[in-house]
Design an enzyme around this catalytic site. Structure first.
Site, short mmCIF file in Angstrom:
data_model
loop_
_atom_site.label_atom_id
_atom_site.label_comp_id
_atom_site.label_asym_id
_atom_site.label_seq_id
_atom_site.Cartn_x
_atom_site.Cartn_y
_atom_site.Cartn_z
N SER A 162 -2.91 -7.78 3.58
CA SER A 162 -3.32 -7.52 4.96
C SER A 162 -3.61 -8.84 5.67
O SER A 162 -3.48 -8.95 6.88
CB SER A 162 -4.54 -6.63 4.98
OG SER A 162 -4.28 -5.48 4.21
N HIS A 174 0.84 -1.21 0.00
CA HIS A 174 0.00 0.00 0.00
C HIS A 174 0.88 1.25 0.00
O HIS A 174 0.58 2.23 -0.68
CB HIS A 174 -0.88 0.05 1.26
CG HIS A 174 -1.89 -1.04 1.38
ND1 HIS A 174 -1.88 -1.93 2.41
CD2 HIS A 174 -2.95 -1.35 0.60
CE1 HIS A 174 -2.90 -2.77 2.28
NE2 HIS A 174 -3.57 -2.45 1.18
#
Ligand code: PAF
Length: 282
Positions: free
Chosen positions: A188, A37
């Site tokens: 994640s 990210h």
């Protein structure tokens, strides 16, 4: 660091900053931020005057309630990570009510068949949820460019289709998969693996690399068999799907055809944690 939890406040702030040529880069995420990210954010900061990140675990794209419940929510540490890229990045971390206004439902989309392959087969309704939230987020942020990782390659193609079909004025930028040192694609969900599982999950990318190395010589059927055998009776991993597909249509390839771009796609469970990855084959 400005953190907005209301769309109206974010929109007003953006309007106050926008000049005729101001470019806005947007990185939509569900939080639990990792290096992947942050690389999207860093690229956006270089390419745009303003960068916005959204952190929102979107309920309508989860077909499995346990997956939604267990999805990591780490807003405070996410804010600290964004700060390491730039203090000027605007963070939008809304509630479900701010996005869905009491109607937590997705719109039904047709993405010309892209939605029926792979993730679409195993996660019914997933891409309707993604399309719904991405469109809502684009309407709030009104970005010049939006950044998506190629790990979710099917999602990237679907977002491009959404933008084309709905004629949304945004450039979609696809960014390469970011990997841990052992090759595991950053996600994640990796947070939910034990240290040993995380090490062993290197097998997923190693298998994709083997697929890519053998692609020129080996038939697609043989490659499928090789991958199925790799995961059959594995003590930790269950293979959900392995597919070789043409990049634009995402239709499973049976025979290789000249001048077509192919990719391998894989989804594997490690206990209850679902991991996906992809590699370009030619
Ligand atoms: O890739 C994700 O994290 C999500 O699918 C997205 C694009 C933020 C939509 O919720």
């Amino acid at each position: 660091m400005l953190v907005f939890d209301k769309k109206d406040a974010l929109s007003h702030h953006l309007e106050s900053l926008r000049q005729p040529k101001t470019s806005v880069g947007f990185v939509p995420t569900m939080g639990a931020l990792h290096q992947g990210h942050l690389s999207l954010l860093a690229q956006s900061v270089v390419e745009n005057d303003i960068t916005v990140i959204s952190i929102f675990v979107n309920p309508t794209q989860f077909n499995n309630p346990e997956d939604l419940e267990k999805y990591p929510r780490t807003l405070e540490s996410d804010i600290q990570k964004v700060r390491t890229i730039s203090e000027k990045i605007l963070i939008y971390a809304p509630s479900v009510a701010d996005i869905y206004e009491g109607k937590t439902e997705s719109k039904s989309y047709s993405f010309e068949g892209l939605e029926h392959q792979m993730e679409g087969k195993f996660r019914p309704g997933h891409f309707d949820g993604v399309g719904t939230v991405v469109k809502k987020l684009f309407e709030i942020v009104n970005p010049t460019r939006a950044y998506f990782g190629e790990k979710d390659f099917q999602q990237l193609q679907i977002v491009k289709k959404l933008v084309a079909k709905e004629q949304l004025p945004v450039i979609i930028v696809g960014c390469p998969v970011y990997r841990e040192a052992n090759g595991l694609a950053m996600s994640s969900r990796n947070e939910r693996l034990s240290p040993q599982e995380r090490q062993e999950a290197a097998l997923i990318y190693a298998t994709l690399q083997k697929t890519a190395n053998q692609f020129a010589q080996q038939s697609i059927a043989k490659t499928r068999q090789m991958v199925a055998e790799t995961f059959a009776n594995h003590p930790l991993f269950q293979l959900e799907y392995f597919e070789i597909a043409e990049e634009n249509t995402l239709k499973p390839a049976v025979k290789k055809q000249k001048n077509r771009k192919y990719r391998a796609f894989i989804a594997v469970f490690a206990n209850n944690v679902r991991l996906i990855d992809t590699i370009s084959l030619n």
